[in-house]
Design a protein around this motif. Structure first.
Motif, mmCIF file in Angstrom:
data_model
loop_
_atom_site.group_PDB
_atom_site.id
_atom_site.type_symbol
_atom_site.label_atom_id
_atom_site.label_comp_id
_atom_site.label_asym_id
_atom_site.label_seq_id
_atom_site.Cartn_x
_atom_site.Cartn_y
_atom_site.Cartn_z
ATOM 1 N N GLU A 8 0.700 -1.213 0.002
ATOM 2 C CA GLU A 8 -0.151 0.044 0.060
ATOM 3 C C GLU A 8 0.985 1.342 -0.193
ATOM 4 N N ASP A 9 1.987 1.154 0.826
ATOM 5 C CA ASP A 9 2.911 2.410 0.743
ATOM 6 C C ASP A 9 3.583 2.809 -0.583
ATOM 7 N N GLN A 10 3.798 1.561 -1.353
ATOM 8 C CA GLN A 10 4.369 1.686 -2.527
ATOM 9 C C GLN A 10 3.477 2.208 -3.690
ATOM 10 N N VAL A 11 2.224 1.935 -3.591
ATOM 11 C CA VAL A 11 1.254 2.317 -4.337
ATOM 12 C C VAL A 11 1.042 3.686 -3.846
ATOM 13 N N LYS A 12 0.821 4.087 -2.770
ATOM 14 C CA LYS A 12 0.649 5.690 -2.407
ATOM 15 C C LYS A 12 2.060 6.585 -3.096
ATOM 16 N N GLU A 13 2.996 5.709 -2.976
ATOM 17 C CA GLU A 13 4.249 6.668 -3.613
ATOM 18 C C GLU A 13 4.263 6.681 -4.931
ATOM 19 N N LEU A 14 3.820 5.587 -5.740
ATOM 20 C CA LEU A 14 3.635 5.766 -7.209
ATOM 21 C C LEU A 14 2.601 6.669 -7.531
ATOM 22 N N GLU A 15 1.578 6.838 -6.782
ATOM 23 C CA GLU A 15 0.489 7.831 -7.121
ATOM 24 C C GLU A 15 1.108 9.078 -6.917
ATOM 25 N N LYS A 16 1.999 9.265 -5.907
ATOM 26 C CA LYS A 16 2.556 10.745 -5.849
ATOM 27 C C LYS A 16 3.182 11.181 -7.055
ATOM 28 N N ILE A 17 4.421 10.148 -7.333
ATOM 29 C CA ILE A 17 5.051 10.595 -8.465
ATOM 30 C C ILE A 17 4.350 10.467 -9.706
ATOM 31 N N ILE A 18 3.329 10.087 -9.773
ATOM 32 C CA ILE A 18 2.398 10.144 -11.349
ATOM 33 C C ILE A 18 1.779 11.691 -11.267
#
Length: 73
Positions: A8-18
């Motif tokens: 879940e933390d990786q997905v949040k980080e990915l969303e932030k980068i996007i």
């Protein structure tokens, strides 16, 4: 040594980068760094999902052994 992040933390980080890349306020060099990081996160998340899927398709028997889980229709 970097601690492995939760899915879940990786997905949040990915969303932030996007969001940052879509914003368009980063220069080319920084955008490439962010894109590279995003692709690494996508790969890691994909591997985790595949592992989770394999685990979900197995059940533990009474003897503690794993066996394939099949849904009967």
């Amino acid at each position: 040594m970097e601690k492995k992040k939760k899915f879940e933390d990786q997905v949040k980080e990915l969303e932030k980068i996007i969001n940052e890349l879509e914003n368009g306020n980063t220069d080319l060099e920084e955008s490439i760094k962010k894109y590279t990081k995003a692709m690494k996160l996508v790969k890691e998340c994909d591997e985790k999902l595949k592992n989770m899927e394999e685990t979900v398709h197995k059940i533990v028997t009474e003897h503690g052994e794993l066996e394939a889980f099949e849904v009967e229709e």
